[in-house]
Design a protein around this motif. Structure first.
Motif, PDB file in Angstrom:
ATOM      1  N   GLY A  40       0.803  -1.224   0.000  1.00  0.00           N
ATOM      2  CA  GLY A  40       0.000   0.000   0.000  1.00  0.00           C
ATOM      3  C   GLY A  40       0.832   1.268   0.000  1.00  0.00           C
ATOM      4  N   ASP A 172      -3.927   8.518  -1.908  1.00  0.00           N
ATOM      5  CA  ASP A 172      -3.507   7.137  -1.604  1.00  0.00           C
ATOM      6  C   ASP A 172      -4.042   6.692  -0.250  1.00  0.00           C
ATOM      7  N   LYS A 176      -6.532   3.635   0.756  1.00  0.00           N
ATOM      8  CA  LYS A 176      -6.053   2.608   1.689  1.00  0.00           C
ATOM      9  C   LYS A 176      -7.046   2.447   2.847  1.00  0.00           C
ATOM     10  N   TYR A 182      -3.842   0.234  -4.088  1.00  0.00           N
ATOM     11  CA  TYR A 182      -2.755   1.196  -4.285  1.00  0.00           C
ATOM     12  C   TYR A 182      -2.241   1.097  -5.720  1.00  0.00           C
TER      13      TYR A 182
END
Ligand code: KG4
Length: 340
Positions: A40, A172, A176, A182
């Protein structure tokens, strides 16, 4: 004789090499690193190892596609920083070794300048349309969020920048937190297209001047999701499109507010965007819409030039090369922009 530049980019998690001849792109090869998906986020140690594996085949491929021999190069331009030190070391060391092997000058490039000049890479059979100096560039990626005034290929000034996280990190992190994957930007972008951008509201940071802050926004999304999940465990699944659309709208409003202020205060009406987040469909549409309203000339980078790539390093290196700048073999990479 043509000036042929090999560009090498290895600042983060893309290993890239490109060849340009008198500013015209002959090749641009990018090896992305899938190894980080499982975590991730980019793991620096794994990024350097992957660069080590990729650098020789990527450079060989770029030269082969361009039909150029290493001995024909006028200069080798490499990203000196900013970026991950272990990643930068691979590109820098390789560039030095090749320059000794083929007896060719080295030119160092600031990665950010590469993004600023990406629009100046000429391509065969593609109209060459680029911003006129001076212009403003909203430079937005996983590592940067800046408004930059560009006065010439070699002269630029950062008017404002994030005081903490980059906007790409906010995209991002959002993805997550929602368990979507990702890198988060393209996923949030895709889901946002099916959602209602005005459904949820988030607090705006109050940061003076042209600077940004995105770390508090990540936290406010975290608390918002936590509170909603406490009431309805299926909240995320039932509302993911609206959450993505609202969060994305919020980030873009923040980016655009400061860009509009900078354009108004400087009187500059040539405006462009760059960096990984400049691939965002809403940001691209919004730049054009604001441009129409405010009489700006706006420039959108082609998708292949939004993310990290060596063609932009080669074009920036080309201008430094023409200005007579050369790097010494003792040059060391710089992780922070302030050390360049
Ligand atoms: O410039 P870049 O490739 O490299 C780094 O600076 O690391 O930017 C990567 C960033 C990531 O945060 C990614 O989520 C974001 O760009 N990104 C996007 C989109 N495509 C990539 N963010 C929003 N919308 C997109 N379509």
């Amino acid at each position: 004789m043509a000036d042929i530049i090999l560009g090498i980019e290895s600042s983060c998690d893309d290993t890239s090499a490109a060849v340009i001849s008198d500013g015209v792109m002959l090749s641009n090869v990018i090896a992305s690193q899938d190894v980080h998906k499982a975590y991730g986020g980019v793991i620096p140690e794994l990024a350097s190892r992957a660069h080590q594996l990729n650098i020789v085949p990527v450079v060989s491929e770029a030269l082969a596609r361009a039909g150029v021999k290493a001995s024909e190069l006028s200069a080798i331009a490499f990203t000196r920083g900013p970026g991950l030190l272990g990643s930068l070391l691979v590109g820098t060391s390789f560039a030095k070794a090749l320059s000794v092997a083929v007896d060719c000058p080295l030119v160092e490039v600031n990665h950010l300048q590469g993004h600023l000049l990406a629009g100046f890479v000429q391509q065969k059979d593609v109209p060459f349309v680029h911003p006129k100096f001076p212009y403003l560039c909203l430079l937005v990626s996983g590592g940067n969020s800046q408004i930059v005034r560009v006065d010439s290929p070699l002269k630029f000034e950062i008017l404002g920048q994030t005081i903490d996280d980059a906007v790409g990190e906010a995209f991002d992190k959002c993805s997550k937190m929602m368990g979507l994957g990702y890198p988060g930007g393209p996923i949030v972008d895709r889901l946002a297209k099916q959602g209602n951008p005005t459904r949820f509201k988030f607090a705006k940071p109050h940061i003076p001047g042209y600077d940004y802050s995105f770390s508090g926004i990540k936290t406010s999304l975290l608390y918002f999701v936590r509170d909603q999940l406490a009431e309805n465990p299926s909240f995320m699944e039932e509302n993911k499109e609206d959450i993505c659309a609202s969060f994305q709208r919020h980030l873009i409003d923040i980016l655009m507010d400061k860009l509009i202020k900078a354009a108004r205060d400087t009187g500059i009406s040539e405006v462009t965007i760059g960096g990984g987040v400049s691939a965002n469909s809403e940001l691209r549409a919004r730049l054009q819409e604001e441009g129409r309203k405010r009489g700006w000339n706006t420039y959108l980078p082609e998708f292949k030039f939004t993310t990290d790539n060596a063609a932009m390093i080669a074009i920036a290196g080309y201008y430094h090369y023409l200005a007579g700048e050369r790097a010494s073999l003792s040059v060391a990479p710089a992780a922070r922009a302030a050390d360049l």
